[in-house]
Motif scaffolding. Structure first.
Motif, PDB file in Angstrom:
ATOM      1  N   SER A 199     -43.923 -17.553 -59.211  1.00 14.45           N
ATOM      2  CA  SER A 199     -44.430 -18.721 -58.492  1.00 14.45           C
ATOM      3  C   SER A 199     -44.024 -18.673 -57.025  1.00 14.45           C
ATOM      4  O   SER A 199     -44.822 -18.992 -56.130  1.00 14.45           O
ATOM      5  CB  SER A 199     -43.922 -19.999 -59.152  1.00 14.45           C
ATOM      6  OG  SER A 199     -44.337 -21.140 -58.435  1.00 14.45           O
ATOM      7  N   LEU A 200     -42.782 -18.264 -56.763  1.00  9.79           N
ATOM      8  CA  LEU A 200     -42.309 -18.146 -55.390  1.00  9.79           C
ATOM      9  C   LEU A 200     -43.126 -17.109 -54.626  1.00  9.79           C
ATOM     10  O   LEU A 200     -43.565 -17.359 -53.495  1.00  9.79           O
ATOM     11  CB  LEU A 200     -40.831 -17.748 -55.384  1.00  9.79           C
ATOM     12  CG  LEU A 200     -40.236 -17.413 -54.006  1.00  9.79           C
ATOM     13  CD1 LEU A 200     -40.161 -18.661 -53.143  1.00  9.79           C
ATOM     14  CD2 LEU A 200     -38.865 -16.767 -54.158  1.00  9.79           C
ATOM     15  N   ILE A 201     -43.348 -15.966 -55.235  1.00  5.11           N
ATOM     16  CA  ILE A 201     -44.113 -14.905 -54.579  1.00  5.11           C
ATOM     17  C   ILE A 201     -45.527 -15.366 -54.257  1.00  5.11           C
ATOM     18  O   ILE A 201     -46.039 -15.160 -53.147  1.00  5.11           O
ATOM     19  CB  ILE A 201     -44.143 -13.647 -55.467  1.00  5.11           C
ATOM     20  CG1 ILE A 201     -42.755 -13.010 -55.534  1.00  5.11           C
ATOM     21  CG2 ILE A 201     -45.166 -12.645 -54.948  1.00  5.11           C
ATOM     22  CD1 ILE A 201     -42.631 -11.894 -56.548  1.00  5.11           C
ATOM     23  N   GLU A 202     -46.183 -16.009 -55.223  1.00  2.83           N
ATOM     24  CA  GLU A 202     -47.576 -16.409 -55.041  1.00  2.83           C
ATOM     25  C   GLU A 202     -47.742 -17.532 -54.033  1.00  2.83           C
ATOM     26  O   GLU A 202     -48.826 -17.692 -53.467  1.00  2.83           O
ATOM     27  CB  GLU A 202     -48.170 -16.810 -56.388  1.00  2.83           C
ATOM     28  CG  GLU A 202     -48.320 -15.632 -57.349  1.00  2.83           C
ATOM     29  CD  GLU A 202     -48.865 -16.027 -58.700  1.00  2.83           C
ATOM     30  OE1 GLU A 202     -49.342 -15.145 -59.433  1.00  2.83           O
ATOM     31  OE2 GLU A 202     -48.806 -17.234 -59.043  1.00  2.83           O
ATOM     32  N   SER A 203     -46.695 -18.298 -53.784  1.00  2.62           N
ATOM     33  CA  SER A 203     -46.804 -19.410 -52.843  1.00  2.62           C
ATOM     34  C   SER A 203     -46.238 -19.082 -51.463  1.00  2.62           C
ATOM     35  O   SER A 203     -46.598 -19.720 -50.469  1.00  2.62           O
ATOM     36  CB  SER A 203     -46.086 -20.649 -53.401  1.00  2.62           C
ATOM     37  OG  SER A 203     -44.700 -20.399 -53.559  1.00  2.62           O
ATOM     38  N   ARG A 204     -45.345 -18.061 -51.376  1.00  6.65           N
ATOM     39  CA  ARG A 204     -44.666 -17.766 -50.109  1.00  6.65           C
ATOM     40  C   ARG A 204     -44.782 -16.305 -49.689  1.00  6.65           C
ATOM     41  O   ARG A 204     -43.955 -15.809 -48.932  1.00  6.65           O
ATOM     42  CB  ARG A 204     -43.183 -18.132 -50.244  1.00  6.65           C
ATOM     43  CG  ARG A 204     -42.927 -19.600 -50.529  1.00  6.65           C
ATOM     44  CD  ARG A 204     -43.223 -20.465 -49.318  1.00  6.65           C
ATOM     45  NE  ARG A 204     -43.107 -21.887 -49.637  1.00  6.65           N
ATOM     46  CZ  ARG A 204     -43.079 -22.861 -48.728  1.00  6.65           C
ATOM     47  NH1 ARG A 204     -43.165 -22.547 -47.447  1.00  6.65           N
ATOM     48  NH2 ARG A 204     -42.992 -24.114 -49.099  1.00  6.65           N
ATOM     49  N   TYR A 205     -45.813 -15.629 -50.161  1.00  8.40           N
ATOM     50  CA  TYR A 205     -45.908 -14.203 -49.880  1.00  8.40           C
ATOM     51  C   TYR A 205     -46.089 -13.897 -48.402  1.00  8.40           C
ATOM     52  O   TYR A 205     -45.766 -12.789 -47.940  1.00  8.40           O
ATOM     53  CB  TYR A 205     -47.023 -13.556 -50.708  1.00  8.40           C
ATOM     54  CG  TYR A 205     -48.401 -14.154 -50.523  1.00  8.40           C
ATOM     55  CD1 TYR A 205     -49.301 -13.605 -49.620  1.00  8.40           C
ATOM     56  CD2 TYR A 205     -48.801 -15.271 -51.253  1.00  8.40           C
ATOM     57  CE1 TYR A 205     -50.568 -14.148 -49.457  1.00  8.40           C
ATOM     58  CE2 TYR A 205     -50.060 -15.811 -51.094  1.00  8.40           C
ATOM     59  CZ  TYR A 205     -50.939 -15.255 -50.205  1.00  8.40           C
ATOM     60  OH  TYR A 205     -52.190 -15.802 -50.043  1.00  8.40           O
ATOM     61  N   PHE A 206     -46.567 -14.849 -47.622  1.00  8.31           N
ATOM     62  CA  PHE A 206     -46.710 -14.602 -46.194  1.00  8.31           C
ATOM     63  C   PHE A 206     -45.355 -14.525 -45.489  1.00  8.31           C
ATOM     64  O   PHE A 206     -45.285 -14.110 -44.335  1.00  8.31           O
ATOM     65  CB  PHE A 206     -47.582 -15.677 -45.549  1.00  8.31           C
ATOM     66  CG  PHE A 206     -49.054 -15.436 -45.727  1.00  8.31           C
ATOM     67  CD1 PHE A 206     -49.668 -14.346 -45.126  1.00  8.31           C
ATOM     68  CD2 PHE A 206     -49.823 -16.267 -46.519  1.00  8.31           C
ATOM     69  CE1 PHE A 206     -51.024 -14.091 -45.298  1.00  8.31           C
ATOM     70  CE2 PHE A 206     -51.175 -16.026 -46.698  1.00  8.31           C
ATOM     71  CZ  PHE A 206     -51.780 -14.937 -46.093  1.00  8.31           C
TER      72      PHE A 206
END
Length: 313
Positions: free
Chosen positions: A61-68
């Motif tokens: 979830s962290l990766i998909e929401s903060r990948y930028f």
């Protein structure tokens, strides 16, 4: 992680030996979400040999929401780190919703994965143009084509929202796509076929799954040969509205020498007896005559109102 300039080094050190590094970073209350994503990037690039990270839902979830906020996905990232992180994201099932702003090395790596949502804008990033046809996607790589073959509904939806006119121009590519899509008879597959370029014509129905035949013949994306006609009859029993639509668009069936006498008679009778209203009586007779079936027995001709009998005579 609360203070100090060596936090990235500490994260790298953890990753070299600890399988739960990512879970610990994602749950660390002292880090902001963007910091967590940055340190997760560091950890992925410094994972120790033999260390298998535990990936809990919070990490994905962290990766998909903060990948930028992950440096390896940015514009200045090095090729090795970008590929390393993208491969990890794909391996854990992460899906990036928007690729706009992703760095060039990461985009190249993403083309080899299914770690991105199928949207018009993402397809434009993957193809490097505003063309999101199957042809353009195929030029981006086989993995990208496989990704959209596995999700025809998403691809059909993207086409509807895109300025791309034709879904595909190459007939061999359409065949390959339909085969890889697994023979779905969904509305999405039919829509993709319908949107194919007018000269994108499959020469042999047997090269594609039978579930796709009605859409292919209905939209005239099949060469109307005698063998294609009889193969269709073998599967669907009659000249239904789909096949009738294809026959209505041609003056004759071609390559009739591929059929023996019995097969010619069978196709001719099926055309004449078709329950579809899409074929005029005169055209039924014209098509039947193109098969050169010889004299047909009156007993095999189904009663039908109108001028059919007169045309046969």
């Amino acid at each position: 992680f609360e203070v100090g300039v060596e936090r990235k080094s500490f994260a790298a050190c953890m990753a070299s030996v600890m399988s739960d590094t990512l879970a610990m970073l994602a749950s660390n209350a002292t880090l902001s979400p963007d910091e967590k994503a940055e340190f997760v990037d560091v950890a992925i690039n410094n994972r120790g040999r033999g260390v298998s990270f535990v990936v809990v839902p919070e990490v994905r979830s962290l990766i998909e929401s903060r990948y930028f906020s992950m440096p390896s996905l940015g514009a200045t990232a090095e090729q090795t780190s970008a590929r390393h992180v993208v491969q990890f994201l794909a391996a854990v099932g992460a899906v990036l919703p928007d690729l706009r702003g992703i760095g060039p090395h990461a985009v190249v790596a993403l083309r080899e994965t299914d770690a991105w949502s199928i949207t018009p804008k993402n397809l434009e990033v993957i193809t490097g143009s505003n063309d999101i046809s199957l042809d353009a996607v195929a030029r981006s790589g086989k993995a990208s084509l496989s990704h959209i073959a596995a999700r025809p509904s998403d691809y059909a939806s993207a086409l509807r929202e895109s300025a791309t006119q034709a879904s595909v121009a190459s007939a061999p590519l359409l065949v390959a796509y339909l085969r890889e899509a697994g023979g779905e008879s969904s509305d999405a597959i039919a829509e993709i076929i319908t949107r194919a370029a007018s000269d994108c014509v499959v020469d042999d129905l047997q090269r594609v799954p039978v579930e796709t035949w009605p859409a292919l013949v209905r939209t005239q994306h099949v060469l109307m040969t005698a063998s294609n006609a009889i193969n269709y009859l073998d599967e669907y029993d009659e000249v239904d509205d789909s096949l009738a639509a294809a026959l209505a668009a041609v003056a004759e069936l071609v390559e009739t020498d591929e059929l023996d006498d019995a097969a010619r008679v069978r196709v001719a009778v099926a055309v004449i007896n078709s329950p579809s209203d899409l074929l005029e009586a005169e055209h039924r007779v014209q098509l039947a005559e193109s098969l050169e079936p010889g004299t047909l027995l009156t007993s095999v001709i189904a009663p039908r109102s109108g001028s059919l009998i007169g045309e046969l005579i």
